[in-house]
Design an enzyme around this catalytic site. Sequence first.
Site, PDB file in Angstrom:
ATOM      1  N   GLY A   1      -0.914   7.420  -2.686  1.00 51.28           N
ATOM      2  CA  GLY A   1      -0.311   7.928  -1.460  1.00 51.28           C
ATOM      3  C   GLY A   1       0.558   6.881  -0.797  1.00 51.28           C
ATOM      4  O   GLY A   1       0.512   6.711   0.410  1.00 51.28           O
ATOM      5  N   HIS A   2       1.359   6.180  -1.616  1.00 52.65           N
ATOM      6  CA  HIS A   2       2.279   5.176  -1.100  1.00 52.65           C
ATOM      7  C   HIS A   2       3.350   4.889  -2.146  1.00 52.65           C
ATOM      8  O   HIS A   2       3.289   5.377  -3.259  1.00 52.65           O
ATOM      9  CB  HIS A   2       1.536   3.883  -0.728  1.00 52.65           C
ATOM     10  N   ALA A   3       4.342   4.102  -1.743  1.00 54.65           N
ATOM     11  CA  ALA A   3       5.398   3.628  -2.647  1.00 54.65           C
ATOM     12  C   ALA A   3       5.606   2.148  -2.372  1.00 54.65           C
ATOM     13  O   ALA A   3       5.191   1.629  -1.338  1.00 54.65           O
ATOM     14  CB  ALA A   3       6.689   4.401  -2.417  1.00 54.65           C
TER      15      ALA A   3
END
Length: 136
Positions: free
Chosen positions: A51-53
């Site tokens: 749930g991130h980049a």
Amino acid sequence: MDITVPQIIELPKVEDNRGNLTFIENSRHIPFDIKRVYYLYDVPGGESRGGHAHKQLMQLLIAASGSFDVILDDGGTRRKYSLNRSYYGLFVPTMTWRELENFSSGSVCLVLASEYYDPMDYYYTYEEFMEAVRKK
């Protein structure tokens, strides 16, 4: 290898009746030098991770044990990869939103990273990530 595109990398596999062996060498089997290794395990059923980049970091995700799904999104295309073989790694380039889900019981997600941990390298919300994609 195109380091701007997610892709499955088949890693060397040495087969032996006593058990198989897979190895990974910096900048030879993967397009970066490994600066950090971590792994996810004991993920409860129904939970998701990621749930991130990352702005600069590249990664290789491996199902060292069990299986799980990885959803990757570059801001234009969203694709699901199912990892379930310990000799396949999923290369995740920079600026790619990632979500991990559907972990099997006893699964282990091994992650090789191109950079040391830096909280400033993260996009923590999808909205923040998409804003950065639109600016590029």
